[in-house]
Design a protein around this motif. Structure first.
Motif, short mmCIF file in Angstrom:
data_model
loop_
_atom_site.label_atom_id
_atom_site.label_comp_id
_atom_site.label_asym_id
_atom_site.label_seq_id
_atom_site.Cartn_x
_atom_site.Cartn_y
_atom_site.Cartn_z
N ASP A 43 0.92 -1.15 0.11
CA ASP A 43 0.10 -0.04 0.02
C ASP A 43 0.77 1.21 -0.03
O ASP A 43 0.38 2.22 -0.81
N TYR A 78 -11.02 2.03 -7.64
CA TYR A 78 -10.67 1.00 -6.73
C TYR A 78 -11.83 0.83 -5.66
O TYR A 78 -12.40 1.71 -5.56
N THR A 82 -10.10 -1.48 -0.51
CA THR A 82 -8.98 -1.11 -1.12
C THR A 82 -8.40 0.15 -0.68
O THR A 82 -7.28 0.42 0.06
N ARG A 86 -5.58 1.39 2.27
CA ARG A 86 -4.46 2.08 1.88
C ARG A 86 -4.42 3.49 2.85
O ARG A 86 -3.41 3.84 3.33
#
Length: 308
Positions: A43, A78, A82, A86
C-alpha cells in the motif's frame, strides 16, 4: 517537543529507508504477521508511485495532497475496501513518523471510507461433518489433515496461529493449547473430544512419519518434507477437501473460524465467552456473528411458521 537529533536523522534517510524502519516497527514492536506487513508495504509502494508521478516527497506531502490521492483512487475505480486499507496504511505510517520526530501528522484528518460490513460466511453442521470426513484417514497426510480440520473447527483459531504451534504449546491432559494471536497476544484455546482424539492419532501415527528423523523439529504440523506447514499449504488442503466433500463454496481457514463462532452462538454460548475464545480485542468485532444467527433465525421462522 521535537527531538532535533532524531528529526535530523529521519530527514536525511530515503523514503525506502523510512518505510523499512516503519515495517520493522510493525513486525518487531507491534507483532504484526508477515502477511500484514507485506500488505502495508504494498500500500505504501502504491502511494509512493503516485507521489513520484506528481513529483512530491512522499514523506512530506503538501497540504491537501492526501485528499487528492484519495480522489485519484476513487476516479480509478478502486474498491472501497482497497481505498480504506491504503488510507489505514498511510495513517499508521504518518502517526509513526509523527511520534518518532514530533512533526505534524499530515494524515491526521483524512477519513477512511465507510464500508458496508458483510456478514461472515459459515458452514452448516452437516457441511462441517462432510468436510471432516473428506481426508483419507489411512494415509499419513490424511491423518494430519483430519487433525488440522478438527483443530480449526474445535478452537476457532486463525491459520497463522495454527501453523505457529509447537509441540510444547499443547496440554493434552488439560484439553487445551496455547496460541500466539494478533499483536503477539497469547491465549489458551480449548480442544474438544474429537479434536483431542485426532491429535493423539496424528502424534502417534502421523507426525513421526513426517518428521523424518529431525528430532529438533518442534513444529506441530509438518509438511511432507518434515518442515513446518505454511498457511498457504493449509489453504490448499482445505480447497482439496472441500472439493472432495462436494461443498459448492469457497472454504478458507477463516470460514471455519466463522463457523466455530456461529455454531457456538446458535447453541447458546455467551457473546463474551465467544469473544474470549476468538481472541478478539473488542466485543464489537464479535457482535457481527449475532447478526448471522438472527438472520438464520428469521429464515427458519419464515420456513416453519404457517402464517409467515
Amino acid at each position: 517537543m521535537i527531538d532535533v537529533l532524531i528529526f535530523t536523522r529521519w530527514l536525511i534517510v530515503t523514503w525506502q529507508e523510512k518505510v523499512d524502519l516503519f515495517l520493522g516497527y510493525l513486525s518487531n514492536s507491534r507483532g504484526y504477521s508477515s502477511h500484514t506487513v507485506a500488505g502495508y508495504k504494498g500500500d505504501l509502494s502504491h502511494y509512493a508511485t503516485y507521489c513520484q508521478e506528481k513529483d512530491v516527497n512522499p514523506a512530506v506531502p503538501p497540504r491537501g495532497f492526501l485528499r487528492g490521492y484519495l480522489a485519484y483512487m476513487a476516479e480509478c475505480g478502486y474498491a472501497r475496501r482497497t481505498v480504506a486499507r491504503r488510507v489505514a496504511a498511510l495513517r499508521a505510517f504518518f502517526r509513526y513518523q509523527s511520534q518518532l520526530t514530533g512533526s505534524e501528522n499530515p494524515a491526521e484528518h483524512i477519513h477512511t471510507p465507510k464500508l458496508r460490513r458483510s456478514l461472515p460466511r459459515f458452514l452448516s453442521e452437516e457441511q462441517v461433518e462432510a468436510l471432516l470426513q473428506a481426508p483419507d484417514a489411512k494415509t499419513v497426510l490424511g491423518c494430519r489433515d483430519i487433525c488440522i480440520l478438527e483443530f480449526l473447527y474445535s478452537t476457532g483459531c486463525r491459520v497463522s496461529e495454527l501453523v505457529g504451534l509447537d509441540l510444547e504449546d499443547l496440554n493434552l491432559p488439560a484439553g487445551c493449547a496455547r496460541v500466539l494471536g494478533k499483536g503477539r497476544r497469547e491465549r489458551v484455546v480449548i480442544l474438544g473430544e474429537r479434536a483431542l482424539i485426532a491429535l493423539e492419532r496424528y502424534l502417534s501415527n502421523g507426525r513421526p512419519k513426517l518428521v523424518q528423523g529431525q528430532s529438533s523439529q518442534r513444529a506441530l504440523f509438518l509438511n511432507r518434507f518434515g518442515g513446518r506447514l505454511t498457511d498457504r499449504s493449509v489453504r490448499r488442503l482445505l480447497d482439496k477437501h472441500a472439493d472432495t466433500a462436494a461443498l459448492d463454496l469457497n472454504v478458507s481457514p477463516h470460514t471455519l473460524r466463522h463457523t466455530f463462532a456461529t455454531h457456538l452462538l446458535e447453541h447458546g454460548a455467551d457473546l463474551r465467552s465467544v469473544q474470549e475464545l476468538l481472541g478478539h480485542a473488542n466485543l464489537s468485532t464479535t457482535q457481527v456473528y449475532t447478526h448471522v444467527t438472527k438472520r438464520r433465525l428469521y429464515q427458519e421462522y419464515l420456513a416453519a411458521h404457517p402464517r409467515a
